[in-house]
Design a protein around this motif. Structure first.
Motif, PDB file in Angstrom:
ATOM      1  N   LEU A  52       0.833  -1.202   0.000  1.00 44.55           N
ATOM      2  CA  LEU A  52       0.000   0.000   0.000  1.00 44.55           C
ATOM      3  C   LEU A  52       0.867   1.251   0.000  1.00 44.55           C
ATOM      4  N   GLY A  53       1.884   1.268   0.882  1.00 45.24           N
ATOM      5  CA  GLY A  53       2.777   2.423   0.943  1.00 45.24           C
ATOM      6  C   GLY A  53       3.554   2.608  -0.343  1.00 45.24           C
ATOM      7  N   TYR A  54       4.014   1.505  -0.904  1.00 45.25           N
ATOM      8  CA  TYR A  54       4.788   1.577  -2.141  1.00 45.25           C
ATOM      9  C   TYR A  54       3.920   2.103  -3.284  1.00 45.25           C
ATOM     10  N   SER A  55       2.658   1.628  -3.361  1.00 41.01           N
ATOM     11  CA  SER A  55       1.746   2.071  -4.412  1.00 41.01           C
ATOM     12  C   SER A  55       1.466   3.570  -4.299  1.00 41.01           C
ATOM     13  N   LEU A  56       1.224   4.030  -3.069  1.00 38.56           N
ATOM     14  CA  LEU A  56       1.004   5.459  -2.848  1.00 38.56           C
ATOM     15  C   LEU A  56       2.234   6.269  -3.249  1.00 38.56           C
ATOM     16  N   GLY A  57       3.398   5.794  -2.848  1.00 38.03           N
ATOM     17  CA  GLY A  57       4.633   6.497  -3.168  1.00 38.03           C
ATOM     18  C   GLY A  57       4.873   6.613  -4.657  1.00 38.03           C
ATOM     19  N   MET A  58       4.606   5.542  -5.394  1.00 37.31           N
ATOM     20  CA  MET A  58       4.798   5.584  -6.844  1.00 37.31           C
ATOM     21  C   MET A  58       3.867   6.611  -7.481  1.00 37.31           C
ATOM     22  N   LYS A  59       2.636   6.722  -6.954  1.00 35.88           N
ATOM     23  CA  LYS A  59       1.684   7.686  -7.514  1.00 35.88           C
ATOM     24  C   LYS A  59       2.026   9.120  -7.094  1.00 35.88           C
ATOM     25  N   MET A  60       2.780   9.265  -6.015  1.00 36.51           N
ATOM     26  CA  MET A  60       3.169  10.598  -5.539  1.00 36.51           C
ATOM     27  C   MET A  60       4.373  11.152  -6.296  1.00 36.51           C
ATOM     28  N   ARG A  61       5.124  10.296  -6.941  1.00 35.55           N
ATOM     29  CA  ARG A  61       6.355  10.736  -7.605  1.00 35.55           C
ATOM     30  C   ARG A  61       6.030  11.783  -8.670  1.00 35.55           C
ATOM     31  N   GLY A  62       6.794  12.871  -8.636  1.00 35.24           N
ATOM     32  CA  GLY A  62       6.622  13.927  -9.624  1.00 35.24           C
ATOM     33  C   GLY A  62       5.465  14.862  -9.343  1.00 35.24           C
ATOM     34  N   THR A  63       4.804  14.702  -8.200  1.00 32.04           N
ATOM     35  CA  THR A  63       3.700  15.597  -7.824  1.00 32.04           C
ATOM     36  C   THR A  63       4.170  16.530  -6.715  1.00 32.04           C
ATOM     37  N   ASN A  64       3.260  17.385  -6.280  1.00 30.69           N
ATOM     38  CA  ASN A  64       3.593  18.268  -5.151  1.00 30.69           C
ATOM     39  C   ASN A  64       3.082  17.682  -3.832  1.00 30.69           C
ATOM     40  N   LEU A  65       2.822  16.371  -3.830  1.00 30.79           N
ATOM     41  CA  LEU A  65       2.255  15.728  -2.647  1.00 30.79           C
ATOM     42  C   LEU A  65       3.292  14.989  -1.800  1.00 30.79           C
ATOM     43  N   GLU A  66       4.570  15.102  -2.167  1.00 29.15           N
ATOM     44  CA  GLU A  66       5.599  14.377  -1.426  1.00 29.15           C
ATOM     45  C   GLU A  66       5.704  14.840   0.027  1.00 29.15           C
ATOM     46  N   ARG A  67       5.153  16.025   0.296  1.00 25.36           N
ATOM     47  CA  ARG A  67       5.170  16.515   1.686  1.00 25.36           C
ATOM     48  C   ARG A  67       4.394  15.591   2.616  1.00 25.36           C
ATOM     49  N   TYR A  68       3.493  14.777   2.046  1.00 29.46           N
ATOM     50  CA  TYR A  68       2.702  13.891   2.889  1.00 29.46           C
ATOM     51  C   TYR A  68       3.549  12.815   3.578  1.00 29.46           C
ATOM     52  N   GLN A  69       4.736  12.558   3.051  1.00 22.30           N
ATOM     53  CA  GLN A  69       5.597  11.612   3.738  1.00 22.30           C
ATOM     54  C   GLN A  69       5.946  12.139   5.132  1.00 22.30           C
ATOM     55  N   TRP A  70       6.090  13.456   5.231  1.00 20.64           N
ATOM     56  CA  TRP A  70       6.407  14.059   6.522  1.00 20.64           C
ATOM     57  C   TRP A  70       5.149  14.221   7.377  1.00 20.64           C
ATOM     58  N   GLU A  71       4.040  14.539   6.760  1.00 21.58           N
ATOM     59  CA  GLU A  71       2.798  14.706   7.519  1.00 21.58           C
ATOM     60  C   GLU A  71       2.352  13.374   8.123  1.00 21.58           C
ATOM     61  N   LEU A  72       2.515  12.299   7.370  1.00 20.81           N
ATOM     62  CA  LEU A  72       2.189  10.970   7.900  1.00 20.81           C
ATOM     63  C   LEU A  72       3.153  10.595   9.017  1.00 20.81           C
ATOM     64  N   PHE A  73       4.424  10.930   8.829  1.00 22.07           N
ATOM     65  CA  PHE A  73       5.442  10.619   9.836  1.00 22.07           C
ATOM     66  C   PHE A  73       5.153  11.341  11.153  1.00 22.07           C
ATOM     67  N   ARG A  74       4.670  12.571  11.052  1.00 20.97           N
ATOM     68  CA  ARG A  74       4.449  13.385  12.256  1.00 20.97           C
ATOM     69  C   ARG A  74       3.101  13.120  12.912  1.00 20.97           C
ATOM     70  N   ALA A  75       2.267  12.314  12.298  1.00 21.13           N
ATOM     71  CA  ALA A  75       0.946  12.016  12.877  1.00 21.13           C
ATOM     72  C   ALA A  75       1.113  11.398  14.256  1.00 21.13           C
ATOM     73  N   ARG A  76       0.385  11.917  15.241  1.00 18.22           N
ATOM     74  CA  ARG A  76       0.593  11.502  16.629  1.00 18.22           C
ATOM     75  C   ARG A  76      -0.556  10.660  17.193  1.00 18.22           C
ATOM     76  N   GLY A  77      -1.426  10.232  16.364  1.00 21.91           N
ATOM     77  CA  GLY A  77      -2.516   9.375  16.819  1.00 21.91           C
ATOM     78  C   GLY A  77      -3.099   8.642  15.628  1.00 21.91           C
ATOM     79  N   PHE A  78      -3.833   7.570  15.888  1.00 20.24           N
ATOM     80  CA  PHE A  78      -4.365   6.775  14.793  1.00 20.24           C
ATOM     81  C   PHE A  78      -5.321   7.597  13.928  1.00 20.24           C
ATOM     82  N   GLU A  79      -6.170   8.401  14.556  1.00 20.64           N
ATOM     83  CA  GLU A  79      -7.139   9.185  13.790  1.00 20.64           C
ATOM     84  C   GLU A  79      -6.439  10.178  12.874  1.00 20.64           C
ATOM     85  N   GLU A  80      -5.428  10.848  13.393  1.00 20.79           N
ATOM     86  CA  GLU A  80      -4.691  11.813  12.572  1.00 20.79           C
ATOM     87  C   GLU A  80      -3.993  11.095  11.418  1.00 20.79           C
ATOM     88  N   PHE A  81      -3.377   9.954  11.722  1.00 20.07           N
ATOM     89  CA  PHE A  81      -2.702   9.159  10.691  1.00 20.07           C
ATOM     90  C   PHE A  81      -3.699   8.744   9.607  1.00 20.07           C
TER      91      PHE A  81
END
Length: 451
Positions: free
Chosen positions: A361-390
């Motif tokens: 699932l993560g790999y599929s999302l990452g491949m679709k994110m390549r070349g977009t302006n959505l790569e920041r989500y790797q950091w937003e997901l990393f910083r998520a501090r609870g299951f709901e936020e994640f």
């Protein structure tokens, strides 16, 4: 640990033909365990040489220690801590049982080990089968324990065949004094004790395959317990690896070694059995400064957990993100390491099936994110501090990608969401910044690619 160490001393004395421990037997044989510990590369003829070697091996002898023999034979009336006999006993010294925890300001001297001549010499003789690995700032010592027949068989393979090829002590003179150096040929760097044992184990597995004794040794080693001891000064730490865990670690390393390909990695040439192990392991560094040992604190913790039968995806994700922050390559062969470990050890928090689903699932999302302006989500997901936020960030990312992916593995493992998040992110990072688990065409460039 005391009984296990004692068993090694008893085995050594049997093998050199000492059947009765008398003052004459001690006097005639007390230098032999030290000679054996050096693998016979140095012939020890005096107490002065013996003490210098013991200090080089990290035995914390007092500066007042001038000879060894008197410490084994000259005692006073007391009770042996092992057999309970009231007889003449000697106090424990660092060269008898080196791992006694002694804190002068807390532990009364009368509560320390005292030993009859028989048990003192048996414990002292155990150093013959004590293995020492220099690390960044100290020494790792380890030894094995098993029923006598199994211990003897494992010792024959590990020490007599493997260790004698790898471990060497050299004698040289400096400023008129005899000095000793320890030479140990290992493919993996080691700044900390658990890393050191993992590096030895990697070499041991390669050796077993080279001499076609892997299966035989696994069979003999299932009852073999490993004691790792490290520390200095007043304190020693102990880590015990059970035989079943050792067996699985050997199987795990075998799988990774077989996944490699002969390659050049930077200035190093790596053979088939080294490449997949070395490139991932050595890439777990987080640069911090001049003291390189601090760069590998996370790697030491990760390896410690490996030796306990745990694959820490969360810690690994932290290492990946820190390397990404420093614009460093992700460790190659990640998928191979994780999948192989789960195959051998079975599922803990995450089993093989869940890993494949969430990583995919993560790999599929990452491949679709390549070349977009959505790569920041790797950091937003990393910083998520609870299951709901994640989960909200994950759903939000899906919506922006206009994709509908199966999130059931995430929902089903809500109780372990931190691990699930780490597995997903590691897969995503490999798609964004690596070569992917199938495309390894650029493994020869250590600055790029991750499996």
């Amino acid at each position: 640990m005391l009984d296990a160490y004692l068993k090694n001393g008893e085995l050594f004395l049997k093998e050199i033909g000492v059947t009765e421990i008398t003052p004459e037997a001690i006097s005639g044989a007390y230098l032999k365990p030290i000679n054996e510990m050096t693998n016979g590369y140095v012939y020890v003829e005096s107490d002065t040489e013996a003490i210098a070697i013991l200090r080089r091996f990290g035995f914390e002898l007092s500066g007042k220690t001038k000879d060894i023999l008197s410490g084994l034979t000259k005692g006073k009336k007391g009770t042996c801590s092992i057999c309970g006999k009231k007889t003449e006993v000697v106090p424990n010294r660092a060269f008898i049982f080196p791992f006694e925890r002694k804190i002068d300001s807390i532990v009364d001297e009368s509560n320390r080990l005292s030993l009859c001549s028989e048990h003192a010499f048996k414990l002292y003789s155990a150093m013959a089968y004590l293995y020492t690995v220099p690390t960044g700032a100290g020494m790792l010592k380890f030894f094995f324990d098993a029923p006598e027949r199994d211990l003897k068989a494992f010792k024959r393979t590990f020490k007599d065949d493997f260790w004698r090829r790898k471990f060497k002590v050299e004698k040289h003179e400096k400023n008129g004094k005899q000095q000793y150096s320890i030479k140990l040929s290992l493919a993996l760097s080691r700044y900390h004790p658990n890393e050191a044992f993992f590096a030895v184990l990697h070499e041991f597995v390669k050796f077993l395959k080279d001499v076609d004794e892997l299966e035989e040794t696994i069979e003999a080693g299932r009852t073999v317990r490993t004691y790792l001891i490290y520390g200095s000064g007043q304190f020693y730490r102990e880590h015990v690896i059970e035989g079943t865990t050792l067996e699985k670690l050997i199987g795990f390393l075998d799988k990774i070694q077989e996944a490699g390909k002969e390659m050049s990695w930077g200035t190093r040439h790596l053979d088939i059995w080294d490449s997949a192990v070395v490139t991932f392991y050595e890439s777990l560094e987080i640069p911090r400064g001049k003291d390189r040992s601090k760069n590998y604190l996370e790697r030491e913790e990760f390896v410690r957990k490996l030796l306990e039968g745990r694959f820490d995806f969360v810690l690994l994700n932290t290492i990946f993100m820190e390397r990404l922050k420093r614009k460093l390559a992700l460790p190659p062969y990640y998928y191979t390491w994780a999948h192989s470990y789960l195959e051998v050890f079975g599922g803990g928090v995450v089993d093989v099936k869940t890993f494949e689903q969430v990583n995919g699932l993560g790999y599929s999302l990452g491949m679709k994110m390549r070349g977009t302006n959505l790569e920041r989500y790797q950091w937003e997901l990393f910083r998520a501090r609870g299951f709901e936020e994640f989960l909200n960030k994950l759903v939000e990312l899906q919506a922006k990608l206009e994709e509908s992916l199966d999130l059931r593995p995430v929902y089903e493992n809500q109780g372990e969401w931190k691990v699930v998040k780490a597995v997903l992110l590691n897969g995503m990072l490999n798609a964004l910044h690596g070569q992917g688990k199938k495309d390894n065409s650029d493994r020869n460039n250590p600055k790029e690619g991750s499996e």
